[in-house]
Design an enzyme around this catalytic site. Structure first.
Site, PDB file in Angstrom:
ATOM      1  N   GLU A 106       0.805  -1.236   0.000  1.00 38.24           N
ATOM      2  CA  GLU A 106       0.000   0.000   0.000  1.00 38.24           C
ATOM      3  C   GLU A 106       0.838   1.288   0.000  1.00 38.24           C
ATOM      4  O   GLU A 106       0.654   2.156   0.842  1.00 38.24           O
ATOM      5  CB  GLU A 106      -0.971  -0.025   1.197  1.00 38.24           C
ATOM      6  N   GLU A 111      -6.312 -10.568  -1.186  1.00 35.35           N
ATOM      7  CA  GLU A 111      -7.129 -10.309   0.013  1.00 35.35           C
ATOM      8  C   GLU A 111      -8.605 -10.268  -0.362  1.00 35.35           C
ATOM      9  O   GLU A 111      -9.350  -9.381   0.057  1.00 35.35           O
ATOM     10  CB  GLU A 111      -6.684  -8.986   0.674  1.00 35.35           C
TER      11      GLU A 111
HETATM   12  O1  9MR Z   1      -7.421  -8.090   8.556  1.00 35.22           O
HETATM   13  C1  9MR Z   1      -6.483  -7.284   9.230  1.00 35.22           C
HETATM   14  C2  9MR Z   1      -7.062  -6.778  10.531  1.00 35.22           C
HETATM   15  O2  9MR Z   1      -7.277  -7.851  11.421  1.00 35.22           O
HETATM   16  C3  9MR Z   1      -6.145  -5.746  11.165  1.00 35.22           C
HETATM   17  O3  9MR Z   1      -6.758  -5.177  12.300  1.00 35.22           O
HETATM   18  C4  9MR Z   1      -5.810  -4.667  10.149  1.00 35.22           C
HETATM   19  C5  9MR Z   1      -4.900  -3.651  10.779  1.00 35.22           C
HETATM   20  O4  9MR Z   1      -3.945  -3.160   9.994  1.00 35.22           O
HETATM   21  O5  9MR Z   1      -5.227  -5.249   9.006  1.00 35.22           O
HETATM   22  C6  9MR Z   1      -6.095  -6.108   8.339  1.00 35.22           C
HETATM   23  O6  9MR Z   1      -5.491  -6.600   7.160  1.00 35.22           O
HETATM   24  C7  9MR Z   1      -5.162  -5.631   6.166  1.00 35.22           C
HETATM   25  C8  9MR Z   1      -3.974  -6.147   5.398  1.00 35.22           C
HETATM   26  O7  9MR Z   1      -2.921  -6.436   6.274  1.00 35.22           O
HETATM   27  C9  9MR Z   1      -3.526  -5.145   4.352  1.00 35.22           C
HETATM   28  N1  9MR Z   1      -4.601  -4.768   3.473  1.00 35.22           N
HETATM   29  C10 9MR Z   1      -5.832  -4.374   4.110  1.00 35.22           C
HETATM   30  C11 9MR Z   1      -6.276  -5.440   5.109  1.00 35.22           C
HETATM   31  C12 9MR Z   1      -7.612  -5.088   5.710  1.00 35.22           C
HETATM   32  O8  9MR Z   1      -7.473  -3.917   6.464  1.00 35.22           O
END
Ligand code: 9MR
Length: 372
Positions: free
Chosen positions: A159, A264
């Site tokens: 990102e 994802e």
């Molecule tokens: O699913 C993840 C969630 O449990 C966490 O709280 C969050 C915090 O950063 O991250 C989520 O996963 C993210 C992923 O690592 C990167 N792309 C977006 C995802 C959804 O937020």
């Protein structure tokens, strides 16, 4: 043998093969889609430690790949400068290996969930470029090196672009400058020369972002860096992304000579506040009942939309299968999906292919049919 015993014996003989056949005739996603690309799930720590045994079972049965949802992120795995916390990440890799699941690493360089100490010195002042490069080097070298030969590939940078294609002003960008991309990929490659390396982002179907990432791939290659694939996260909704834009991104990335991954995948079934979308984790809105319409389950119409939308995405994955390396669902079951808490906390969402009771949803049969 008297007549009664004979009939019991015959009946039990009949039961055995019938049960056996019934089980065999239900191929799962990994049996069928697995012939085209890896089909994975993001797993949390309760799954890999078997504290959520039902989730662990569902993963083993339906998927052939996993990625850690959180426990390999900087903040978790490297909480202080010289302190690493390996236990959950080790267990994730072990769970994958013991169950024949290809393990993917997520993620090495990300502004969000970065370790708090990473960008400041002991007095709280922003560190110099040299210090941050050194810290990034040690982080990547330790983490990738620990799992050398056991993790197929890493999301090296996550990102790093805005939706309009400009560089996101992360601390890495502000302190090091755009050279941090090249450095991170080089550090990761040196730590495990056989590991694949990926760039990963959301809203990848936006033309400006697509173009920026294609440019990144070209630049990295021109600088002699390894980059194997780009992850289109695919936190999708019913009306976004536009499917033509989505396909155009697959085509554009494939043309740059990298594989495409849907890293994802999920489908947000709830109304979004205005201007929300993608997966910008810092976005937040307060709970309102009217934004949480399916507490007791999807309506028939919403269920139909869910099925059609998932099928539309998987039709695209079939069409471009030769360019696609992996499709990973972001989570295992609806009950633990991040979508219940983003961008509004405490809602009931239905974005995944496994429901809250760990049952594979009916649409999966149709998805499997597409690939048979
Ligand atoms: O699913 C993840 C969630 O449990 C966490 O709280 C969050 C915090 O950063 O991250 C989520 O996963 C993210 C992923 O690592 C990167 N792309 C977006 C995802 C959804 O937020």
């Amino acid at each position: 043998m008297n007549k009664r015993i004979l009939s019991i014996a015959l009946a039990s003989l009949m039961l055995v093969p019938v049960a056996g056949v019934a089980q065999k005739s239900q191929p799962t996603m990994k049996d069928v889609l697995g012939k085209y690309f890896l089909i994975g799930a993001a797993v949390n720590v309760n799954t890999v430690w078997n504290r959520d045994a039902k989730a662990a079972e569902v993963v083993k049965k339906n998927f052939n790949s996993i990625v850690a949802e959180n426990c390999m992120k900087g903040e978790e795995i490297h909480p202080e400068e010289n302190v690493y916390d390996w236990k959950d990440a080790d267990q994730t890799v072990k769970f994958g290996e013991e169950n024949g699941l290809t393990v993917i690493g997520h993620c090495l360089v990300w502004h969000s969930q970065a370790p708090k100490w990473m960008f400041v010195d002991k007095e709280g002042k922003t560190v110099s470029r040299e210090v941050l490069i050194d810290r990034m080097y040690h982080h990547i070298t330790e983490v990738v090196g620990r799992y050398k030969g056991r993790i197929k590939g890493w999301d090296v940078i996550n990102e790093a672009f805005n939706d309009d294609g400009t560089y996101r002003e992360t601390p890495y960008y502000k302190i090091i400058g755009p050279e941090y991309f090249e450095l991170a990929f080089k550090f990761a490659h040196a730590a495990d020369p056989d590991a694949e390396l990926y760039y990963n982002d959301y809203s990848m179907s936006k033309p400006e972002k697509r173009e920026a990432v294609c440019r990144l791939v070209r630049n990295l290659k021109a600088k002699g860096c390894r980059i194997d694939a780009v992850g289109m996260q695919s936190h999708n909704g019913l009306d976004y992304p536009d499917l033509t834009d989505y396909e155009n991104s697959i085509k554009a990335l494939a043309k740059e000579g990298v594989k495409v991954q849907f890293t994802e995948l999920d489908l947000n079934m709830l109304p979004n506040p205005q201007n929300f979308g993608g997966a910008e984790i810092s976005q937040h809105a307060n709970y309102m009942k009217k934004m949480d319409p399916y507490k007791k389950g999807l309506t028939k119409n919403a269920q139909k939309q869910f099925n059609e939308r998932y099928l539309a995405f998987f039709k695209i994955y079939k069409k471009y299968a030769k360019d696609i390396e992996r499709v990973t669902i972001w989570g295992v079951d609806d009950g633990t999906s991040w979508l219940n808490d983003w961008p509004i906390p405490g809602r009931t969402n239905y974005g995944l292919l496994i429901d809250r009771n760990y049952q594979v949803k009916p649409v999966v049969k149709d998805i499997i049919k597409l690939f048979e």
